[in-house]
Design a protein around this motif. Structure first.
Motif, PDB file in Angstrom:
ATOM      1  N   TYR A  52      -6.300  14.156   5.547  1.00  0.00           N
ATOM      2  CA  TYR A  52      -5.606  15.196   5.968  1.00  0.00           C
ATOM      3  C   TYR A  52      -6.335  16.278   6.832  1.00  0.00           C
ATOM      4  O   TYR A  52      -5.552  16.738   7.872  1.00  0.00           O
ATOM      5  N   SER A  53      -7.515  16.635   6.582  1.00  0.00           N
ATOM      6  CA  SER A  53      -8.420  17.554   7.618  1.00  0.00           C
ATOM      7  C   SER A  53      -8.724  16.978   8.690  1.00  0.00           C
ATOM      8  O   SER A  53      -8.520  17.599   9.729  1.00  0.00           O
ATOM      9  N   ALA A  98       0.812  -1.249  -0.165  1.00  0.00           N
ATOM     10  CA  ALA A  98       0.112  -0.079  -0.117  1.00  0.00           C
ATOM     11  C   ALA A  98       1.041   1.260  -0.060  1.00  0.00           C
ATOM     12  O   ALA A  98       0.562   2.216  -0.664  1.00  0.00           O
ATOM     13  N   LYS A  99       1.922   1.235   0.699  1.00  0.00           N
ATOM     14  CA  LYS A  99       2.834   2.349   0.594  1.00  0.00           C
ATOM     15  C   LYS A  99       3.483   2.695  -0.619  1.00  0.00           C
ATOM     16  O   LYS A  99       3.682   3.763  -0.934  1.00  0.00           O
ATOM     17  N   GLU A 100       4.215   1.583  -1.164  1.00  0.00           N
ATOM     18  CA  GLU A 100       4.939   1.573  -2.395  1.00  0.00           C
ATOM     19  C   GLU A 100       3.911   2.163  -3.592  1.00  0.00           C
ATOM     20  O   GLU A 100       4.363   2.706  -4.454  1.00  0.00           O
ATOM     21  N   SER A 101       2.578   1.551  -3.414  1.00  0.00           N
ATOM     22  CA  SER A 101       1.718   1.747  -4.627  1.00  0.00           C
ATOM     23  C   SER A 101       1.208   3.368  -4.603  1.00  0.00           C
ATOM     24  O   SER A 101       0.430   3.439  -5.529  1.00  0.00           O
ATOM     25  N   GLY A 102       1.376   3.998  -3.456  1.00  0.00           N
ATOM     26  CA  GLY A 102       1.025   5.297  -3.190  1.00  0.00           C
ATOM     27  C   GLY A 102      -0.314   5.442  -2.757  1.00  0.00           C
ATOM     28  O   GLY A 102      -1.000   6.384  -2.299  1.00  0.00           O
ATOM     29  N   LEU A 103      -1.096   4.163  -2.416  1.00  0.00           N
ATOM     30  CA  LEU A 103      -2.329   4.082  -1.541  1.00  0.00           C
ATOM     31  C   LEU A 103      -2.235   4.913  -0.307  1.00  0.00           C
ATOM     32  O   LEU A 103      -3.311   5.605  -0.033  1.00  0.00           O
ATOM     33  N   VAL A 104      -1.262   4.620   0.510  1.00  0.00           N
ATOM     34  CA  VAL A 104      -1.283   5.385   1.782  1.00  0.00           C
ATOM     35  C   VAL A 104      -1.147   6.841   1.800  1.00  0.00           C
ATOM     36  O   VAL A 104      -1.818   7.717   2.601  1.00  0.00           O
ATOM     37  N   ASP A 105      -0.326   7.446   0.686  1.00  0.00           N
ATOM     38  CA  ASP A 105      -0.219   8.786   0.625  1.00  0.00           C
ATOM     39  C   ASP A 105      -1.562   9.343   0.241  1.00  0.00           C
ATOM     40  O   ASP A 105      -2.117  10.491   0.471  1.00  0.00           O
ATOM     41  N   LYS A 106      -2.342   8.585  -0.807  1.00  0.00           N
ATOM     42  CA  LYS A 106      -3.640   9.112  -1.257  1.00  0.00           C
ATOM     43  C   LYS A 106      -4.706   9.311   0.126  1.00  0.00           C
ATOM     44  O   LYS A 106      -5.357   9.984   0.161  1.00  0.00           O
ATOM     45  N   ILE A 107      -4.768   8.028   0.725  1.00  0.00           N
ATOM     46  CA  ILE A 107      -5.407   7.968   2.104  1.00  0.00           C
ATOM     47  C   ILE A 107      -5.089   9.233   2.955  1.00  0.00           C
ATOM     48  O   ILE A 107      -5.893   9.990   3.541  1.00  0.00           O
ATOM     49  N   LEU A 117       3.094  11.892   8.345  1.00  0.00           N
ATOM     50  CA  LEU A 117       1.461  11.466   8.330  1.00  0.00           C
ATOM     51  C   LEU A 117       1.433  10.394   7.619  1.00  0.00           C
ATOM     52  O   LEU A 117       0.398   9.426   8.142  1.00  0.00           O
ATOM     53  N   SER A 118       2.128   9.910   6.737  1.00  0.00           N
ATOM     54  CA  SER A 118       2.007   8.413   6.204  1.00  0.00           C
ATOM     55  C   SER A 118       2.529   7.385   6.956  1.00  0.00           C
ATOM     56  O   SER A 118       1.566   6.457   7.196  1.00  0.00           O
TER      57      SER A 118
END
Length: 190
Positions: free
Chosen positions: A71-72, A57-66, A88-89
């Motif tokens: 973020y709010s 999930a981290k490598e695919s960018g899913l964690v960053d998208k989540i 944050l990630s």
């Protein structure tokens, strides 16, 4: 902490010598250490699975998208963390693993989150409110599926080891809410 463990072990050994139970102490040490090793080995599969999923999930960018979508909400909990910070990630990955019951696997991400939080900390010898909040949430952590406890119950012969899921979810949710409220109230006082 190491001093506390040292004193507890030392007092136990000295007490067993004076009480004439050194032989019993040796039996307990031998039996319990092997049980501990067996338990750790039996958890490796669960931890490897969730760590693998989270790394994918981290490598695919899913964690960053989540992270961006949350973020709010995260800004309310951690107001001084910059939007582009990796902290944050790592915090999200740690919380996700804790929620899924893989708290042992979450430790690595928790340590990385603290390292990132320390990098943005202006007073290096003092914990920030964000660091304290993260620690509080990490310690209370909502548990959706408490795999470790289920595994212990299964090993001990429970008829339905999964029956604790609802009560655990309720208790950990309440404890996390109270922990967050307490932390926010106390950070305003100091």
């Amino acid at each position: 902490m190491s001093k506390i463990w040292f004193y507890m072990i030392s007092i136990g050994i000295i007490n067993s010598i004076f009480m004439g139970r050194l032989e019993e102490l040796n039996k307990v040490i031998m039996n319990e250490t092997s049980k501990g090793i067996e338990f750790v080995i039996s958890l490796i599969g669960i931890m490897a699975l969730w760590m693998g999923i989270m790394n994918i999930a981290k490598e695919s960018g899913l964690v960053d998208k989540i992270g961006k979508s949350l973020y709010s909400f995260m800004k309310i909990l951690f107001p001084s963390i910059p939007k582009k910070s990796k902290a944050l990630s790592y915090i999200l990955m740690n919380m996700s693993l804790n929620i899924l019951g893989a708290s042992n696997g979450a430790t690595a991400f928790g340590l990385k989150a603290m390292e990132e939080l320390q990098e943005i900390n202006k007073q290096k010898n003092t914990a920030t409110n964000d660091m304290i909040m993260f620690l509080v949430i990490n310690m209370s952590s909502v548990q959706l599926v408490p795999f470790t406890v289920i595994k212990i119950r299964l090993d001990e012969g429970a008829i339905n080891p999964n029956e604790i899921i609802v009560t655990t979810l309720f208790a950990t949710t309440i404890s996390t809410i109270i922990a967050i409220i307490s932390c926010k109230l106390l950070e305003r006082r100091f």
